[in-house]
Design an enzyme around this catalytic site. Structure first.
Site, PDB file in Angstrom:
ATOM      1  N   ASP A  15      19.921  11.078  32.330  1.00  0.00           N
ATOM      2  CA  ASP A  15      19.724  12.473  32.722  1.00  0.00           C
ATOM      3  C   ASP A  15      20.697  12.891  33.822  1.00  0.00           C
ATOM      4  O   ASP A  15      21.050  12.078  34.677  1.00  0.00           O
ATOM      5  CB  ASP A  15      18.277  12.647  33.207  1.00  0.00           C
ATOM      6  CG  ASP A  15      17.840  14.101  33.180  1.00  0.00           C
ATOM      7  OD1 ASP A  15      18.579  14.947  32.616  1.00  0.00           O
ATOM      8  OD2 ASP A  15      16.772  14.403  33.726  1.00  0.00           O
ATOM      9  N   ASN A  63      15.523  18.566  22.327  1.00  0.00           N
ATOM     10  CA  ASN A  63      16.841  19.061  22.743  1.00  0.00           C
ATOM     11  C   ASN A  63      17.421  20.134  21.816  1.00  0.00           C
ATOM     12  O   ASN A  63      18.368  20.836  22.186  1.00  0.00           O
ATOM     13  CB  ASN A  63      17.849  17.905  22.868  1.00  0.00           C
ATOM     14  CG  ASN A  63      17.664  17.066  24.123  1.00  0.00           C
ATOM     15  OD1 ASN A  63      17.993  15.877  24.157  1.00  0.00           O
ATOM     16  ND2 ASN A  63      17.134  17.670  25.182  1.00  0.00           N
TER      17      ASN A  63
HETATM   18  C1  FPP Z   1      20.683  14.641  29.593  1.00  0.00           C
HETATM   19  O1  FPP Z   1      21.370  15.319  30.639  1.00  0.00           O
HETATM   20  C2  FPP Z   1      21.634  14.144  28.594  1.00  0.00           C
HETATM   21  C3  FPP Z   1      21.624  14.469  27.262  1.00  0.00           C
HETATM   22  C4  FPP Z   1      20.662  15.382  26.642  1.00  0.00           C
HETATM   23  C5  FPP Z   1      22.681  13.945  26.361  1.00  0.00           C
HETATM   24  C6  FPP Z   1      23.055  12.513  26.599  1.00  0.00           C
HETATM   25  C7  FPP Z   1      24.202  12.156  25.748  1.00  0.00           C
HETATM   26  C8  FPP Z   1      25.216  11.357  26.145  1.00  0.00           C
HETATM   27  C9  FPP Z   1      25.272  10.717  27.495  1.00  0.00           C
HETATM   28  C10 FPP Z   1      26.302  11.066  25.202  1.00  0.00           C
HETATM   29  C11 FPP Z   1      25.957   9.804  24.492  1.00  0.00           C
HETATM   30  C12 FPP Z   1      26.676   9.693  23.232  1.00  0.00           C
HETATM   31  C13 FPP Z   1      26.356   8.813  22.239  1.00  0.00           C
HETATM   32  C14 FPP Z   1      27.189   8.758  21.016  1.00  0.00           C
HETATM   33  C15 FPP Z   1      25.187   7.905  22.320  1.00  0.00           C
HETATM   34  P1  FPP Z   1      21.011  16.862  30.879  1.00  0.00           P
HETATM   35  O2  FPP Z   1      21.906  17.680  30.014  1.00  0.00           O
HETATM   36  O3  FPP Z   1      19.562  17.057  30.668  1.00  0.00           O
HETATM   37  O4  FPP Z   1      21.401  17.050  32.386  1.00  0.00           O
HETATM   38  P2  FPP Z   1      20.674  18.040  33.425  1.00  0.00           P
HETATM   39  O5  FPP Z   1      19.285  17.502  33.622  1.00  0.00           O
HETATM   40  O6  FPP Z   1      21.516  17.911  34.638  1.00  0.00           O
HETATM   41  O7  FPP Z   1      20.700  19.400  32.822  1.00  0.00           O
END
Ligand code: FPP
Length: 245
Positions: A15, A63
């Site tokens: 996250d 998501n």
């Molecule tokens: C959460 O951060 C992250 C995600 C919803 C996506 C995670 C994906 C990756 C790290 C890429 C991985 C790729 C593969 C192919 C496995 P957020 O967007 O919720 O962050 P925030 O809480 O700061 O808004």
């Protein structure tokens, strides 16, 4: 660190990508790209120090509700990551597995996921489980539905359903439960990740935003895990006596 105390299975909620990017006045998608690099670093270090199984939450069932542009950029990122990363993972002996309702993805992406699974199926050095369109409740409901259908068709005696059988119908069947659950980004919740599988898992929360995660942070989480006493419902004395027996 002594191998004996290594968690065998680590689950991670990655996250903080969006906030990391926003702090730098860049798009949230740019943050996800940095998140992929953090995953590469973490997976590599994890394999080197002897973590056998890593399960990461890449995309939750919820998501899809994000802005359409962010969702579509994430899908592009998954496509390109599958194209670029799978070969290297395969060469390093990593078995890749996707857990979740893959039918929610467009066919090209689903095919790449299945191809990556097939290519790496026989690898044994370590395992990377990527949760995509996954939700813990979906996993449990799916297992219940499968068993109900089998019972209806006379293939399963409802009296035979116990925790072991139920677990064998879940997405991570044949994988030991996570020993350590890590969540970055400062939130302290499970967010519908591996609900059933985390019954006795140790939790570690870090304020670090996922793109800043890597070797040192993983070592820190493992050091914290190694300080814990896992009791599985027993008393501390029982556990310690058993360990010294
Ligand atoms: C959460 O951060 C992250 C995600 C919803 C996506 C995670 C994906 C990756 C790290 C890429 C991985 C790729 C593969 C192919 C496995 P957020 O967007 O919720 O962050 P925030 O809480 O700061 O808004």
């Amino acid at each position: 660190m002594p191998e004996a105390h290594m968690p065998e299975h680590v689950a991670i909620v990655m996250d903080g990508n969006g906030r990391w990017a926003e702090q730098r006045r860049r798009s949230r998608s740019w943050g996800h790209q940095a998140g992929l690099k953090a995953l590469r670093r973490t997976a590599r270090h994890g394999t080197e120090i002897g973590i056998r199984i890593l399960t990461v939450f890449a995309f939750s069932s919820e998501n899809w509700n994000r802005p359409a542009l962010e969702v579509s950029r994430l899908m592009d990122l998954f496509m390109s990551a599958l194209e670029k990363e799978v070969k290297g993972l395969h060469e390093n002996g990593v078995k890749v597995r996707f857990i979740g309702d893959l039918s929610g993805f467009k066919p090209e992406l689903r095919e790449r996921m299945l191809a990556a699974q097939e290519l790496t199926a026989a690898n044994t050095r370590s395992q990377l489980n990527v949760a995509a369109n996954y939700g813990g409740r979906w996993d449990i409901v799916n297992a219940a539905r499968t068993m109900a259908e089998q019972a209806r068709d006379g293939q399963l005696d409802p009296a035979s359903i116990d925790e072991g059988l139920f677990g064998s119908r879940l997405a991570l069947a044949d994988t030991p439960d996570p020993d350590l659950f890590i969540r970055t980004g400062g939130e302290m919740r499970i967010s519908n990740f591996l609900l059933w599988q985390c019954a006795y898992t140790e939790f570690y929360f870090s304020d670090v935003l996922w793109p800043d995660f890597g070797k040192d942070e993983l070592d820190r989480a493992i050091a914290a895990y190694q300080q814990r006493e896992r009791r599985f419902g027993k008393t501390g004395k029982q556990v310690r006596d058993h360990a010294h027996a």
